[in-house]
Design a protein around this motif. Sequence first.
Motif, PDB file in Angstrom:
ATOM      1  N   GLN A   6       7.061  -3.899 -10.653  1.00 56.34           N
ATOM      2  CA  GLN A   6       7.758  -3.824  -9.363  1.00 56.34           C
ATOM      3  C   GLN A   6       7.943  -2.380  -8.939  1.00 56.34           C
ATOM      4  OE1 GLN A   6      11.502  -5.804  -9.380  1.00 56.34           O
ATOM      5  NE2 GLN A   6      11.833  -5.603  -7.170  1.00 56.34           N
ATOM      6  N   SER A   7       8.276  -1.514  -9.913  1.00 54.23           N
ATOM      7  CA  SER A   7       8.440  -0.107  -9.576  1.00 54.23           C
ATOM      8  C   SER A   7       7.116   0.536  -9.202  1.00 54.23           C
ATOM      9  CB  SER A   7       9.063   0.640 -10.765  1.00 54.23           C
ATOM     10  OG  SER A   7       8.206   0.539 -11.902  1.00 54.23           O
ATOM     11  N   ALA A   8       6.011   0.027  -9.703  1.00 55.18           N
ATOM     12  CA  ALA A   8       4.700   0.599  -9.388  1.00 55.18           C
ATOM     13  C   ALA A   8       4.213   0.164  -8.006  1.00 55.18           C
ATOM     14  CB  ALA A   8       3.676   0.180 -10.453  1.00 55.18           C
ATOM     15  N   THR A   9       4.519  -1.010  -7.512  1.00 53.44           N
ATOM     16  CA  THR A   9       4.033  -1.512  -6.214  1.00 53.44           C
ATOM     17  C   THR A   9       4.844  -0.968  -5.048  1.00 53.44           C
ATOM     18  OG1 THR A   9       5.389  -3.470  -6.534  1.00 53.44           O
ATOM     19  CG2 THR A   9       3.086  -3.596  -7.227  1.00 53.44           C
ATOM     20  N   PRO A  40       8.666  -0.402  -2.589  1.00 53.41           N
ATOM     21  CA  PRO A  40       9.799  -1.201  -2.134  1.00 53.41           C
ATOM     22  C   PRO A  40       9.412  -2.496  -1.466  1.00 53.41           C
ATOM     23  CG  PRO A  40       9.956   1.104  -1.388  1.00 53.41           C
ATOM     24  CD  PRO A  40       8.599   0.918  -1.959  1.00 53.41           C
ATOM     25  N   ALA A  41       8.154  -2.602  -0.977  1.00 56.87           N
ATOM     26  CA  ALA A  41       7.783  -3.818  -0.276  1.00 56.87           C
ATOM     27  C   ALA A  41       7.767  -5.014  -1.189  1.00 56.87           C
ATOM     28  CB  ALA A  41       6.407  -3.652   0.364  1.00 56.87           C
ATOM     29  N   ALA A  42       7.516  -4.717  -2.440  1.00 53.87           N
ATOM     30  CA  ALA A  42       7.437  -5.840  -3.367  1.00 53.87           C
ATOM     31  C   ALA A  42       8.794  -6.381  -3.720  1.00 53.87           C
ATOM     32  CB  ALA A  42       6.694  -5.419  -4.641  1.00 53.87           C
ATOM     33  N   GLU A  43       9.867  -5.605  -3.376  1.00 50.77           N
ATOM     34  CA  GLU A  43      11.185  -6.080  -3.763  1.00 50.77           C
ATOM     35  C   GLU A  43      11.606  -7.273  -2.927  1.00 50.77           C
ATOM     36  OE1 GLU A  43      13.803  -2.849  -3.447  1.00 50.77           O
ATOM     37  OE2 GLU A  43      12.879  -1.659  -5.049  1.00 50.77           O
ATOM     38  N   ASP A  44      11.046  -7.386  -1.647  1.00 51.20           N
ATOM     39  CA  ASP A  44      11.469  -8.481  -0.794  1.00 51.20           C
ATOM     40  C   ASP A  44      10.831  -9.799  -1.174  1.00 51.20           C
ATOM     41  OD1 ASP A  44      11.366  -6.245   2.032  1.00 51.20           O
ATOM     42  OD2 ASP A  44      12.972  -6.671   0.565  1.00 51.20           O
ATOM     43  N   GLU A  45       9.767  -9.724  -2.004  1.00 47.21           N
ATOM     44  CA  GLU A  45       9.113 -10.962  -2.374  1.00 47.21           C
ATOM     45  C   GLU A  45       9.989 -11.766  -3.322  1.00 47.21           C
ATOM     46  OE1 GLU A  45       5.351 -10.123  -4.006  1.00 47.21           O
ATOM     47  OE2 GLU A  45       4.572  -9.150  -2.187  1.00 47.21           O
ATOM     48  N   GLU A  46       9.984 -13.022  -3.074  1.00 42.21           N
ATOM     49  CA  GLU A  46      10.781 -13.909  -3.922  1.00 42.21           C
ATOM     50  C   GLU A  46      10.012 -14.198  -5.205  1.00 42.21           C
ATOM     51  OE1 GLU A  46      12.955 -18.278  -3.763  1.00 42.21           O
ATOM     52  OE2 GLU A  46      11.781 -17.534  -2.075  1.00 42.21           O
TER      53      GLU A  46
END
Length: 750
Positions: free
Chosen positions: A412-415, A417-423
């Motif tokens: 998650q840290s590598a992808t 902030p956009a990946a944080e919104d994914e459920e």
Amino acid sequence: MNAQTLQQLESARSLALGDGSYYPTIIPGVLPIIEYSPENQSIELQRWGADFIAEAFASPTWPPDAKENVASSVLPTLKGFLEYVEDKSVIKSVVQAAASVYPLVYRHTISHPHDARDWEIMSAIKANILRRMDTAAPGIRICCIKFLQRVVLVQTPGIVDPRRPDHSDISLALVSRDHPIIPYASLEAEGHGLLDRLLDIIHGDHSDGLVITATLNSLGMLIHRRPIAANKILSSLFKFNPLKLGNAPMTSKNKVVIKSIERTTRALMMNIMKRNPENQINGRIQQYLEHMHRGRVELFDESSRKRPAPAEPTDGLDQAKRQRVAAQAPISAPTVHPLPPGPVSWRQLYTLDPNGSTVNFDVQAFKDPEQLLRILVPVLQSVDAQKLDHAINIVRSRYLSLSHAAKQAAAQSATGPAAEDEEEYEPDFEPEDAEQIVNRLDGLPATDHPYQSGPPTALAPYKLPEAPPLSEQEVQKYGDQTVYRAFGMLSSVDENQKTKITKSGFNRLAATDYGRDAWITILSRLATRANAGLDDPDEGIKDEYAVKRAKGSLSISEAVRDGLYDYIIHDWKRRIDVAISWLNEEWYNDQILAQSSKSTKNGVNGHTSSDTTGNYQRCALRMFDGILGFVEHTDKILLRFLSEIPALDHEILSRLKTMAKDPERIDLACTSLQYLYMFRPPVRTMVVDTLADMWQENDRAKPSAGKLLRKWRPEVLGEERSTTPAVKSEGDGQLAKESANGALEVKAAS
């Protein structure tokens, strides 16, 4: 008068008990006092006299030769007691005395063939005792069994071997075939008939246990000292049922009799197996003992056994009355508290119950690790296995879930902030079985530890401390132990198992399937090739049999040679191929060393292959001398040994002259020499020289040796050689053919 006489006789008896040399002086003076007559009918004197004679001839302090000189003088007294006295005590002592006197009179009659009087009296005594065998009181019958055992020992042939004579064994072998008083055939037939009569006792009535146990005790000595009757006795024992009284009413007396007979039979069979542990019949004896034990358990434990539980429920509707045979109830899984949120320490990972009493326990309080081990090991042994497996699976599942969460956080840290919104899909935790957990753990990288804090530390190289140097005695000890284990491995291999050799000759692989032949090849080459070229070639062998190593010697070859020799001698007929293989390896090694020594010295010192000291000759001589004492006149396997060993010389063939000193083995020695002459042409001169020496030195071998010398070297016999060419007769060709066929049969059988 009787009291005073008995007192004087007791004084003489005490004197003889102290020194057996007084018996020849006391017995002639005592006999007129104790013998039965119309004037002398005192039962006290007769009892004392019978006991004294039985005691005297059973005394070990009195030499047998002296007993033989006095035995004839007591025969009339013993005969008078048996014919006129009916007292049980007197008869028992007389029968015991007759059992001791019978072998002495027998040997005296053999050495004095013209003195028939003593044997006639002894025959009358024997007939009287045999008539009492079936009708006398039990005590007298037991003494008669002892007399019967002694007669069977005397009238059956013992071990006939002129190389190991046993002068103390009085048997039928001492009697000549044409003896005028005691004919050989009659004595042998009577001996076997009395043995059958003795064996019939154990198959008869068992109501008197003393008679049966006495008979069983007498059979042990017959099996040991008369091998010719051992098979017959064992066959009868295998048919013997010591629990025969189990069919009768089980009274207290019958129980005691059955147990006594059963224990005596078991002791007899166990002693037979202990005396010869390698006998082939021991397996059948073991089966007989197991069958007898099961019969005894069924006979005596049936009445005391409790009523077994019913095989089926007594009431199909009542579950409480059913026999409980179901598996144990499953252990309820304990409640596991979830891990706290946030970072997790190693302590929290392994803690299943945070409220337990052992959570705050500090292990560092134990200063001595040994004390901790003494507490920890019993605790682990007392833990239930199912509970422990369940706890280990919980810890594994926690570790896997935390590892998975750490990987997701890193991704998650590598992808960004956009990946944080994914459920994210986070399934509920379901415990996995042990196999799935192990497979997942194996797939993880070795350095993936989400809970590791700090940089990894590199392990320092570890080096085992060097072992202290071994002394010469320790090297010798460990080498001997290695050889001993190798021969233990060889003994455990089935001798019928043959190695599949894909390449023959001296350069073949030593071991391909680790069978018997493979181990033999390994050990033979270890003895011959392990230290090839390391010994001093100028060091001579002082003794012909110098196979023992000097103190401090580190050579393992001689230890292997000793082991091979002992292994072969233990069963030389079946292992003659091992001896031949070993000697071939020795000869080959000597030839290689001789060629190497010759090429190294290049003939400067004049050394040849015959100058180099080798091991083949001394090993061959040692092996030949080892088996020479056991070769019988029917052992054609000697032909194979002489034909397949790689080299023969005068010293080896001289052993055949030694063997020919035994009259029974003259024909075998001459047949062996004739076989070598026909099928080993290089040794013909040595064979003829050996036959000539045998003809000149051994008078008994002259007829057999002369037949061969008449064809090959007639000048030794003082005859002129015929100018016409000798034609081989049909009989000689047949003999050679039989010798060759015999050698082939031996080779095929082994």
